[in-house]
Design a protein around this motif. Structure first.
Motif, PDB file in Angstrom:
ATOM      1  N   ALA A   8      20.273  50.484  30.733  1.00  0.00           N
ATOM      2  CA  ALA A   8      19.324  51.520  31.131  1.00  0.00           C
ATOM      3  C   ALA A   8      18.948  51.382  32.595  1.00  0.00           C
ATOM      4  N   GLY A   9      18.796  52.539  33.245  1.00  0.00           N
ATOM      5  CA  GLY A   9      18.453  52.544  34.659  1.00  0.00           C
ATOM      6  C   GLY A   9      19.651  52.450  35.569  1.00  0.00           C
ATOM      7  N   GLY A  10      20.856  52.606  34.994  1.00  0.00           N
ATOM      8  CA  GLY A  10      22.063  52.558  35.805  1.00  0.00           C
ATOM      9  C   GLY A  10      22.451  51.161  36.254  1.00  0.00           C
ATOM     10  N   LYS A  11      22.019  50.129  35.525  1.00  0.00           N
ATOM     11  CA  LYS A  11      22.335  48.759  35.902  1.00  0.00           C
ATOM     12  C   LYS A  11      23.747  48.384  35.448  1.00  0.00           C
ATOM     13  N   TYR A  12      24.477  47.715  36.336  1.00  0.00           N
ATOM     14  CA  TYR A  12      25.797  47.182  36.022  1.00  0.00           C
ATOM     15  C   TYR A  12      25.664  45.673  35.901  1.00  0.00           C
ATOM     16  N   LEU A  13      25.946  45.124  34.714  1.00  0.00           N
ATOM     17  CA  LEU A  13      25.702  43.708  34.482  1.00  0.00           C
ATOM     18  C   LEU A  13      26.972  42.993  34.042  1.00  0.00           C
ATOM     19  N   PRO A  14      27.201  41.763  34.533  1.00  0.00           N
ATOM     20  CA  PRO A  14      28.258  40.927  33.956  1.00  0.00           C
ATOM     21  C   PRO A  14      27.989  40.750  32.467  1.00  0.00           C
ATOM     22  N   LEU A  15      29.029  40.526  31.688  1.00  0.00           N
ATOM     23  CA  LEU A  15      28.847  40.470  30.240  1.00  0.00           C
ATOM     24  C   LEU A  15      27.896  39.359  29.814  1.00  0.00           C
ATOM     25  N   GLU A  16      27.964  38.218  30.481  1.00  0.00           N
ATOM     26  CA  GLU A  16      27.065  37.117  30.137  1.00  0.00           C
ATOM     27  C   GLU A  16      25.611  37.543  30.287  1.00  0.00           C
ATOM     28  N   GLU A  17      25.300  38.232  31.384  1.00  0.00           N
ATOM     29  CA  GLU A  17      23.935  38.708  31.597  1.00  0.00           C
ATOM     30  C   GLU A  17      23.593  39.840  30.644  1.00  0.00           C
ATOM     31  N   SER A  18      24.561  40.696  30.366  1.00  0.00           N
ATOM     32  CA  SER A  18      24.353  41.791  29.423  1.00  0.00           C
ATOM     33  C   SER A  18      23.937  41.259  28.062  1.00  0.00           C
ATOM     34  N   LEU A  19      24.555  40.166  27.627  1.00  0.00           N
ATOM     35  CA  LEU A  19      24.243  39.595  26.328  1.00  0.00           C
ATOM     36  C   LEU A  19      22.881  38.906  26.316  1.00  0.00           C
ATOM     37  N   ARG A  20      22.438  38.429  27.486  1.00  0.00           N
ATOM     38  CA  ARG A  20      21.092  37.863  27.562  1.00  0.00           C
ATOM     39  C   ARG A  20      20.042  38.965  27.465  1.00  0.00           C
ATOM     40  N   VAL A  21      20.310  40.075  28.162  1.00  0.00           N
ATOM     41  CA  VAL A  21      19.375  41.199  28.152  1.00  0.00           C
ATOM     42  C   VAL A  21      19.338  41.878  26.784  1.00  0.00           C
ATOM     43  N   GLN A  22      20.508  42.010  26.177  1.00  0.00           N
ATOM     44  CA  GLN A  22      20.643  42.705  24.891  1.00  0.00           C
ATOM     45  C   GLN A  22      21.559  41.879  23.996  1.00  0.00           C
ATOM     46  N   PRO A  23      21.011  40.872  23.325  1.00  0.00           N
ATOM     47  CA  PRO A  23      21.847  39.946  22.564  1.00  0.00           C
ATOM     48  C   PRO A  23      22.476  40.548  21.311  1.00  0.00           C
ATOM     49  N   GLU A  24      21.932  41.635  20.827  1.00  0.00           N
ATOM     50  CA  GLU A  24      22.454  42.250  19.604  1.00  0.00           C
ATOM     51  C   GLU A  24      23.176  43.554  19.929  1.00  0.00           C
ATOM     52  N   GLY A  25      24.122  43.894  19.073  1.00  0.00           N
ATOM     53  CA  GLY A  25      24.775  45.198  19.178  1.00  0.00           C
ATOM     54  C   GLY A  25      26.018  45.188  20.029  1.00  0.00           C
ATOM     55  N   ARG A  26      26.851  46.185  19.799  1.00  0.00           N
ATOM     56  CA  ARG A  26      28.099  46.335  20.550  1.00  0.00           C
ATOM     57  C   ARG A  26      27.869  47.256  21.743  1.00  0.00           C
ATOM     58  N   ARG A  27      28.698  47.109  22.749  1.00  0.00           N
ATOM     59  CA  ARG A  27      28.544  47.878  23.978  1.00  0.00           C
ATOM     60  C   ARG A  27      29.922  48.202  24.545  1.00  0.00           C
ATOM     61  N   ASN A  28      29.954  49.144  25.482  1.00  0.00           N
ATOM     62  CA  ASN A  28      31.201  49.472  26.164  1.00  0.00           C
ATOM     63  C   ASN A  28      31.547  48.400  27.183  1.00  0.00           C
ATOM     64  N   LEU A  29      32.831  48.110  27.281  1.00  0.00           N
ATOM     65  CA  LEU A  29      33.352  47.217  28.309  1.00  0.00           C
ATOM     66  C   LEU A  29      33.985  48.069  29.397  1.00  0.00           C
ATOM     67  N   TYR A  30      33.481  47.950  30.621  1.00  0.00           N
ATOM     68  CA  TYR A  30      34.019  48.705  31.752  1.00  0.00           C
ATOM     69  C   TYR A  30      34.931  47.810  32.579  1.00  0.00           C
ATOM     70  N   VAL A  31      36.055  48.372  33.013  1.00  0.00           N
ATOM     71  CA  VAL A  31      37.053  47.628  33.766  1.00  0.00           C
ATOM     72  C   VAL A  31      37.196  48.256  35.140  1.00  0.00           C
ATOM     73  N   ASN A  32      36.972  47.458  36.174  1.00  0.00           N
ATOM     74  CA  ASN A  32      36.902  47.906  37.568  1.00  0.00           C
ATOM     75  C   ASN A  32      38.104  47.339  38.314  1.00  0.00           C
ATOM     76  N   ILE A  33      39.016  48.199  38.769  1.00  0.00           N
ATOM     77  CA  ILE A  33      40.246  47.680  39.377  1.00  0.00           C
ATOM     78  C   ILE A  33      40.435  48.067  40.849  1.00  0.00           C
ATOM     79  N   THR A  34      39.595  48.946  41.382  1.00  0.00           N
ATOM     80  CA  THR A  34      39.777  49.338  42.784  1.00  0.00           C
ATOM     81  C   THR A  34      38.504  49.933  43.359  1.00  0.00           C
ATOM     82  N   ASN A  35      38.336  49.810  44.686  1.00  0.00           N
ATOM     83  CA  ASN A  35      37.297  50.539  45.413  1.00  0.00           C
ATOM     84  C   ASN A  35      37.812  51.872  45.937  1.00  0.00           C
TER      85      ASN A  35
END
Length: 219
Positions: A8-35
């Motif tokens: 929420a709020g447009g935050k982009y989080l590493p998965l480790e941090e994402s799981l700390r913020v929201q330890p339950e539930g499944r989420r989308n995995l985004y893959v970033n390959i270029t600028n």
């Protein structure tokens, strides 16, 4: 970041941090390959270079396919519901690598749906029609429509191919329909008003495509 989750709020989080913020539930995995991108949209953060380089999605260099595969291997897959190729740039700028990675995801996790978020200009960029290459490896393609006509589209996106980009983007969407189960076009809310959104809906209906209105995020 090569792989990340959104919150929420447009935050982009590493998965480790994402799981700390929201330890339950499944989420989308985004893959970033270029600028890299062949558009310079007026509403995009990347148009402000100093802000872009402060973003956690800004890559210091493009990761190799092997590096992306290693990042994918380390993902806690029990928490993932969809794999989305969407980062700070346009994924089809690395078309061959994108196809390789889509194959890798489907080989290692065949039951997970895959999605590509794109500006739809990959055929112009790569000089060929490639929608058939998505068969069996891509479940959803989400294409940025942005406007109801070529002039307005170019004003917003400043695509490097000029006004012809608009029809090329719509043609790409039609090329995808036989090979990708879900073809969705998007427009950003608050960037355009309700009349323009209504015109975009009419265009999608005429071509048998689905329109989704995306919420605007300025973060």
């Amino acid at each position: 970041m090569i792989v990340y989750a959104t919150h929420a709020g447009g935050k982009y989080l590493p998965l480790e941090e994402s799981l700390r913020v929201q330890p339950e539930g499944r989420r989308n995995l985004y893959v970033n390959i270029t600028n890299r991108c062949n558009c310079a949209c007026t509403f995009c953060l990347r148009t402000m270079k100093h802000m872009a380089e402060q973003s956690t999605l800004w890559l210091k260099r493009e990761p190799t396919v092997a590096e992306v595969e290693r990042a994918l291997d380390e993902v806690p897959w029990e928490y993932i519901k969809e794999v989305v190729f969407c980062g700070f740039g346009e994924p089809t700028m690395r078309l061959d690598d994108l196809l390789t990675l889509l194959h890798y995801v489907k080989k290692t996790h065949p039951d997970l749906p895959t999605r590509l978020n794109t500006n739809g200009l990959g055929e112009l960029e790569n000089g060929r029609v490639f929608a058939a290459d998505f068969k069996g490896i891509l479940d959803t393609v989400s294409i940025s429509l942005n406007a109801s006509n070529a002039q307005r589209y170019y004003e917003l996106t400043r695509a490097k191919f000029g006004e012809k980009s608009y029809e090329a983007m719509l043609t790409f969407a039609e090329h995808c329909k036989p090979y990708v189960p879900h073809v969705v076009l998007t427009i950003v809310d608050h960037v355009e008003g309700p009349d323009e959104i209504a015109r975009c809906k009419a265009i999608c209906e005429q071509r048998g495509l689905t329109l989704r209105v995306r919420p605007y995020e300025d973060s």
